[in-house]
Design a protein around this motif. Sequence first.
Motif, mmCIF file in Angstrom:
data_model
loop_
_atom_site.group_PDB
_atom_site.id
_atom_site.type_symbol
_atom_site.label_atom_id
_atom_site.label_comp_id
_atom_site.label_asym_id
_atom_site.label_seq_id
_atom_site.Cartn_x
_atom_site.Cartn_y
_atom_site.Cartn_z
ATOM 1 N N PHE A 81 0.840 -1.194 0.000
ATOM 2 C CA PHE A 81 0.000 0.000 0.000
ATOM 3 C C PHE A 81 0.879 1.250 0.000
ATOM 4 O O PHE A 81 0.617 2.218 -0.712
ATOM 5 N N LEU A 82 1.948 1.230 0.809
ATOM 6 C CA LEU A 82 2.851 2.382 0.893
ATOM 7 C C LEU A 82 3.513 2.689 -0.446
ATOM 8 O O LEU A 82 3.888 3.836 -0.707
ATOM 9 N N ALA A 83 3.636 1.694 -1.298
ATOM 10 C CA ALA A 83 4.221 1.908 -2.622
ATOM 11 C C ALA A 83 3.433 2.949 -3.412
ATOM 12 O O ALA A 83 3.986 3.617 -4.292
ATOM 13 N N LYS A 84 2.164 3.136 -3.088
ATOM 14 C CA LYS A 84 1.334 4.142 -3.782
ATOM 15 C C LYS A 84 1.843 5.554 -3.496
ATOM 16 O O LYS A 84 1.744 6.433 -4.343
ATOM 17 N N ILE A 85 2.402 5.760 -2.303
ATOM 18 C CA ILE A 85 2.986 7.073 -1.980
ATOM 19 C C ILE A 85 4.198 7.313 -2.873
ATOM 20 O O ILE A 85 4.354 8.386 -3.461
ATOM 21 N N GLY A 86 5.063 6.316 -2.972
ATOM 22 C CA GLY A 86 6.233 6.437 -3.828
ATOM 23 C C GLY A 86 5.855 6.688 -5.272
ATOM 24 O O GLY A 86 6.446 7.540 -5.945
ATOM 25 N N ALA A 87 4.864 5.968 -5.750
ATOM 26 C CA ALA A 87 4.417 6.163 -7.133
ATOM 27 C C ALA A 87 3.869 7.568 -7.327
ATOM 28 O O ALA A 87 4.113 8.197 -8.365
#
Length: 130
Positions: A81-87
């Motif tokens: 889910f946190l990968a969405k922040i990076g994206a």
Amino acid sequence: MALDKPYRDIPGTTIFDAEQSRLGYHLNQFCMSLMKAENRARFKADERAYLDQWPMTEEQKQAVLARDLNRCLAAGGNIYFLAKIGATDGRSFQYMAASMTGMSQEEYAAMMLAGGRSIAGNRVTGEKNK
């Protein structure tokens, strides 16, 4: 009643279990909201205002604002889910993983290409480096 969790003894590792899932529910829902372009635009326009729309803890909000993924994990975040922040920030998953280790993206990539981090001293907290 808390379950026995022997995996808590793995250094530098947060296991995403049912307890972490409950702790990070709203943080992870915020992250999933970033799948929509209009939500990403609203977040980037005023990050704090967007975060304040979610019933997250102040610690979770501060971790997001600081882009401190280790704090996000400790606060119940799931890396997928946190990968969405990076994206949303235009960052690769490799960049994000490197930021969690204190390495540059290049150092992290080289470590992974060389076989990853050594297991010595990384099995359980009490283990000594050999």
